[in-house]
Structure formats: structure tokens, C-alpha cells
Write a protein that holds these residues in place. Structure first.
Motif, short mmCIF file in Angstrom:
data_model
loop_
_atom_site.label_atom_id
_atom_site.label_comp_id
_atom_site.label_asym_id
_atom_site.label_seq_id
_atom_site.Cartn_x
_atom_site.Cartn_y
_atom_site.Cartn_z
N ARG A 287 8.89 -8.03 -3.60
CA ARG A 287 8.17 -6.84 -4.04
C ARG A 287 8.52 -6.51 -5.49
O ARG A 287 7.66 -6.13 -6.28
N ILE A 288 9.79 -6.65 -5.86
CA ILE A 288 10.20 -6.43 -7.24
C ILE A 288 9.46 -7.37 -8.18
O ILE A 288 8.98 -6.98 -9.25
N SER A 289 9.33 -8.62 -7.77
CA SER A 289 8.63 -9.61 -8.57
C SER A 289 7.16 -9.24 -8.75
O SER A 289 6.60 -9.39 -9.84
N VAL A 290 6.54 -8.74 -7.68
CA VAL A 290 5.12 -8.36 -7.74
C VAL A 290 4.90 -7.27 -8.77
O VAL A 290 3.99 -7.34 -9.60
N TYR A 291 5.74 -6.25 -8.74
CA TYR A 291 5.52 -5.10 -9.62
C TYR A 291 6.04 -5.30 -11.03
O TYR A 291 5.53 -4.69 -11.97
N SER A 292 7.03 -6.13 -11.22
CA SER A 292 7.53 -6.40 -12.57
C SER A 292 6.82 -7.57 -13.22
O SER A 292 6.89 -7.73 -14.44
N GLN A 293 6.14 -8.39 -12.39
CA GLN A 293 5.49 -9.62 -12.86
C GLN A 293 6.50 -10.57 -13.50
O GLN A 293 6.20 -11.27 -14.47
N ASN B 279 7.95 5.59 -3.15
CA ASN B 279 7.91 4.89 -1.85
C ASN B 279 8.01 3.38 -2.02
O ASN B 279 7.38 2.62 -1.29
N PHE B 280 8.81 2.94 -2.98
CA PHE B 280 8.96 1.50 -3.22
C PHE B 280 9.62 0.80 -2.04
O PHE B 280 9.28 -0.33 -1.71
N GLY C 75 0.77 -1.22 0.00
CA GLY C 75 0.00 0.00 0.00
C GLY C 75 0.81 1.28 0.00
O GLY C 75 0.29 2.34 -0.31
N TYR C 76 2.09 1.23 0.36
CA TYR C 76 2.90 2.43 0.39
C TYR C 76 3.33 2.86 -1.01
O TYR C 76 3.77 3.97 -1.22
N VAL C 77 3.28 1.99 -1.96
CA VAL C 77 3.84 2.25 -3.28
C VAL C 77 2.83 2.97 -4.18
O VAL C 77 1.67 2.58 -4.25
N LYS C 78 3.30 4.01 -4.85
CA LYS C 78 2.44 4.76 -5.76
C LYS C 78 3.07 4.74 -7.16
O LYS C 78 4.04 5.45 -7.41
N PRO C 79 2.56 3.93 -8.09
CA PRO C 79 3.13 3.86 -9.44
C PRO C 79 2.80 5.11 -10.24
O PRO C 79 1.72 5.67 -10.14
N GLU C 80 3.78 5.54 -11.05
CA GLU C 80 3.58 6.67 -11.97
C GLU C 80 4.21 6.31 -13.31
O GLU C 80 5.43 6.18 -13.42
N ILE C 81 3.39 6.12 -14.33
CA ILE C 81 3.91 5.80 -15.66
C ILE C 81 4.40 7.10 -16.30
O ILE C 81 3.63 8.04 -16.49
#
Length: 262
Positions: free
Chosen positions: A130-136, A95-96, A77-83
Motif C-alpha cells: 500500500r505504501i508503494s502504491v501511494y508513494s509510487q 484511514n491509511f 477505497g478506505y484511504v482519503k488523501p488530503e494534500i
């Protein structure tokens, strides 16, 4: 002959469309994470979310992962993605890393890779998950984390992360994506620079140049892909580290491959 060409063209079109759809699903997944985990402890049921300083916050309720240590340490929940770019594909993950995930007294050299033993540390495993979650991309497809320190006047010239030789492809295949994590703050200069991204100008080590740059902010990370939607090396993914004007820039890099690296 014409029929064969039509079949080949049809297959190529099908594969290309499939990869584009896959990439869109991946980005939609990241956006869904942000929408679903607006605070450290999301709640059960249908609740009304409210916007607060750009972050989604959920009112109090039942904490459904209080007993899930793995979920608690990931704290999505702390992470805010911005493309920030579609070509090349670049996402800034604000906040990764949490503050307690940044400090380390393991080594103080200017550049080093974490060892296989250090990779077993719970905090390192949590970061890799966490890296795996966001990079898939599966954890086992990742290389060892590299930690770097840039002092004043140091920089890294623009380069590609993908390999141009066959030797490095033997273990894990080509590099698919890179996660660059910032470990220090109060740095002047030291931006991560993408000369082929964007259409305007940006600041790089105190100079205005064409392209796009990301200022190092402690806890933030950049996720970008070295391969395009066609599965081929993306020349537009070229990037570099701008000159540090003052302070020290600490970063950690994780490269992900096509297959397992073990």
C-alpha cells in the motif's frame, strides 16, 4: 561559449519541467485512486457516485475483485488523501491502515525495526504494498519499518530524514520520501510538526508555533518528500515530533530510497 551555455540551460530547463510534470502526475494518480475506489468493493461499468460524509460511495453491484486476495487486503477505497502542503510536499492519508492492520504483539519496546523475517508476514507485506502504491516508489526501495513509542513528556527535535553523509548513501542512495503511520489514538500533543510548511501558526505540544502540524489519529499516515522537484535535498522538509502531553503515541515509519535497499 554562448551556444554551450544555451544548450546547458536548455537541458536544465527540460529536466526541471520533466520533474515538475512527474510530480503532478504522481499527485494526480493519488487523487485518481480516491476517485476510483470509493468503497471497499468498487463495481463494474458506469455508475453514479454519491457523496457521503466526505467519502465517495458506490452503490451495490458486481464486485470485480472478490477473487483477488491481494486487492482485497490492500482495500484502497478506505484511504482519503488530503494534500496539506506543496512545499515541502506533504499528503495526509486518512484511514491509511485498517484497525486489523494496526494491532501487533510482535514486540513492545520503545523503538525497534521489524526484522527481515517479520517483513515476510502477510500483513506487513500488504502495508508495504500500500505504501508503494501511494508513494509510487517500488517496495524494494524501502527500508525496514521502524516502530516507535512516545510516552508523556517525550518528543523528537526537528530534523531532516535525508542523509548529509556519504556512508548512508551506499545502500539504496538518498532517502526520497517518508511514510509516517499513526498506530494509537487518544493522544494529547504528539503532533508531527513541519516548521517550514504553511504560513500560519499551529499547535505543537500545547504551544502555538509557526508552521504546520498534524495531529496523530489512529490509522492515518503522513507521506512527505525529502527531495525537491529538482532531485536535491529539500531543507523545508525538516520535521519533528511534538511533546506528548498525555497518553502514549505509537507510530511506524517507512523510509524510501532512490534504489533497492536489498
Amino acid at each position: 561559449m554562448v551556444a554551450s551555455m544555451r544548450i546547458v540551460f536548455g537541458l536544465l530547463t527540460f529536466v526541471t519541467i520533466g520533474m515538475i510534470i512527474g510530480a503532478l502526475f504522481q499527485l494526480a494518480f493519488i487523487r485518481r485512486l480516491e476517485d476510483s475506489y470509493g468503497s471497499e468493493f468498487p463495481t463494474f461499468g458506469r455508475v453514479r457516485r454519491r457523496q457521503l460524509d466526505g467519502y465517495l460511495q458506490l452503490p451495490g453491484g458486481i464486485h470485480h475483485w472478490n477473487d483477488d486476495k491481494e486487492a482485497a487486503i490492500l482495500r484502497l477505497g478506505y484511504v482519503k488523501p488530503e494534500i496539506i502542503s506543496w512545499s515541502p510536499r506533504i499528503i495526509v492519508l486518512h484511514n491509511f491502515l485498517s484497525m486489523e492492520g494496526i494491532k501487533s504483539n510482535v514486540r513492545t519496546s520503545s523503538g525497534m525495526f521489524l526484522s527481515h523475517e517479520e517483513r515476510k508476514y502477510p500483513m506487513v507485506q500488504a502495508i508495504e504494498k500500500r505504501i508503494s502504491v501511494y508513494s509510487q516508489i517500488p517496495v524494494e526501495n524501502g527500508e525496514l519499518v521502524q516502530v516507535l513509542r512516545y510516552e508523556k513528556s517525550q518528543f523528537y527535535k526537528p530534523h531532516h530524514d535525508y542523509f548529509s553523509d556519504t556512508f548512508n548513501l551506499k545502500r539504496g542512495g538518498q532517502r526520497v520520501a517518508t511514510m509516517l503511520m499513526y498506530l494509537s489514538d487518544n493522544v494529547e500533543g504528539g503532533e508531527t510538526y513541519f516548521p517550514m510548511a504553511g504560513t500560519g501558526e499551529c499547535s505543537c505540544g500545547g504551544k502555538m508555533v509557526k508552521g504546520l502540524s498534524v495531529k496523530p489519529v489512529k490509522g492515518d499516515a503522513i507521506l512527505f518528500w525529502s527531495l525537491g522537484l529538482d532531485g536535491q535535498s529539500d531543507p523545508n522538509s525538516i520535521h519533528g515530533g511534538c511533546e506528548v502531553l498525555s497518553g502514549e503515541k505509537w507510530s511506524a515509519t517507512k523510509w524510501m530510497r532512490q534504489r533497492s535497499t536489498s
